[in-house]
Scaffold this motif. Structure first.
Motif, PDB file in Angstrom:
ATOM      1  N   ASN A   2      -4.106   6.201  -2.124  1.00  5.68           N
ATOM      2  CA  ASN A   2      -3.694   4.958  -1.966  1.00  5.68           C
ATOM      3  C   ASN A   2      -4.709   3.736  -2.121  1.00  5.68           C
ATOM      4  O   ASN A   2      -5.636   3.684  -0.899  1.00  5.68           O
ATOM      5  N   CYS A  49      -5.105   0.645  -2.401  1.00 11.22           N
ATOM      6  CA  CYS A  49      -4.741  -0.521  -1.796  1.00 11.22           C
ATOM      7  C   CYS A  49      -4.924  -0.693  -0.393  1.00 11.22           C
ATOM      8  O   CYS A  49      -5.489  -1.255   0.459  1.00 11.22           O
ATOM      9  N   ALA A  50      -4.789   0.597   0.247  1.00  9.90           N
ATOM     10  CA  ALA A  50      -4.686   0.960   1.747  1.00  9.90           C
ATOM     11  C   ALA A  50      -6.362   1.262   2.080  1.00  9.90           C
ATOM     12  O   ALA A  50      -6.623   0.576   3.005  1.00  9.90           O
ATOM     13  N   SER A  54       0.863  -1.041  -0.061  1.00  8.83           N
ATOM     14  CA  SER A  54      -0.082   0.068  -0.092  1.00  8.83           C
ATOM     15  C   SER A  54       0.891   1.212   0.105  1.00  8.83           C
ATOM     16  O   SER A  54       0.421   2.495  -0.033  1.00  8.83           O
ATOM     17  N   GLU A 112      -5.141  -5.141  -6.312  1.00  6.42           N
ATOM     18  CA  GLU A 112      -4.769  -5.247  -4.894  1.00  6.42           C
ATOM     19  C   GLU A 112      -5.625  -6.644  -4.090  1.00  6.42           C
ATOM     20  O   GLU A 112      -4.863  -7.334  -3.351  1.00  6.42           O
TER      21      GLU A 112
END
Length: 315
Positions: free
Chosen positions: A302, A304-305, A189, A201
């Protein structure tokens, strides 16, 4: 004037048709939405993971082997991220939620909600697999529900240490496994490093869990997740396996409960101290990007975060 009146009437008619097509009931409470999404994604992950274990155990090697379990949990995690990633962040793991609170990516007031949702999803998943595989389990063990022995079936639902493993070694095993999980999640991330590609992701996180399973799973089943382990363990105690689920392995039950949060903080902290804190500004990394490009990159955020590590920023 007549044309104007007809135009207004047409607009009103179109709005009425639009309102009819919209859903009349939806959840506006953010906490409820997050809780339901976290429960559902945890449920999906656990059903697919526990189902793979049940199939391997009751099939006695005919319907898969140890790798099947690793694949089941890895792909289950990927599907769970798809189910709840944009709503709750799809933590599916109290160690992840605790670590995100520790590093300020999730408010501490949200931790009880996440833990409760994960416990609920895991407990319901254990009950579902028990019902689906009820006859297979009883055919396999002859109706004798045991925690240890040749025909033990409690391991379908919760993790238990290998016979050679001491509590200390098992504790270290769980701390290290969870540390690797969070360290790699932080890397996946990290927008200033080499994050997972946008849209990939869920697969990346699923492959990470698969990798941990095939490299660090033999000692104790790589629970690396307190809520994944304790909820099904409680279910088995109620469903017929009894108090042995807590006595087995020299009282093993508390290790997957305590060690993963410690490992999660250590792993994420290690990545942050050794890598994340020392990133050069994006303009320097890319050889002097113009400010507009840098601002655009940061604005993308972000993904993915948001999907894997933390809830929406509105929380």
């Amino acid at each position: 004037m007549k044309d104007l009146v007809q135009s207004v009437e047409l607009g009103v008619s179109q709005r009425k048709r639009l309102n009819v097509s919209q859903p009349k009931v939806w959840l506006k409470n953010e906490l409820v939405r997050v809780g339901l999404a976290e429960s559902l994604c945890t449920y999906v992950m656990m059903v697919l993971g526990l189902g793979s274990v049940a199939q391997v155990v009751t099939g006695q090697g005919v319907f898969g082997e140890y790798l099947s379990i690793n694949l089941g949990f890895g792909l289950g995690v990927a599907m769970g991220v798809h189910v709840g990633g944009k709503v709750s962040g799809a933590h599916m793991n109290a160690a992840v939620s605790f670590t995100m609170c520790t590093f300020g990516r999730l408010g501490w007031k949200m931790l009880p909600l996440y833990v409760f949702a994960q416990l609920l999803g895991s407990f319901l998943a254990a009950g579902t697999i028990y019902v689906v595989y009820y006859e297979a389990i009883y055919d396999y063990c002859g109706g004798n529900l045991t925690v240890t022995g040749v025909k033990a079936t409690a391991g379908i639902f919760a993790t238990y240490p290998a016979p050679y493993l001491s509590l200390l070694a098992g504790f270290i095993d769980q701390v290290f496994g969870t540390a690797m999980l969070l360290l790699c999640l932080m890397a996946l991330s990290d927008q200033k490093n080499k994050p997972a590609a946008v849209g990939s992701e869920p697969v990346a996180v699923g492959l990470l869990v698969l990798l941990i399973g095939i490299s660090l799973g033999s000692n104790s089943g790589y629970a690396i997740n307190p809520t994944r382990d304790i909820a099904p363990r409680v279910f088995t105690a109620i469903a017929g396996w009894g108090a042995d689920v807590f006595r087995s392995g020299n009282g093993w039950w508390w290790v997957p409960l305590v060690a993963p949060p410690i490992g999660g903080v250590l792993g994420a902290g290690l990545y942050r101290v050794l890598v994340e804190m020392h990133h050069a500004p994006l303009s320097e990394q890319d050889g002097g990007l113009v400010e507009e490009e840098t601002a655009s990159l940061e604005k993308q955020g972000n993904i993915c975060a948001n999907m894997c590590l933390r809830p929406p920023t509105s929380l």
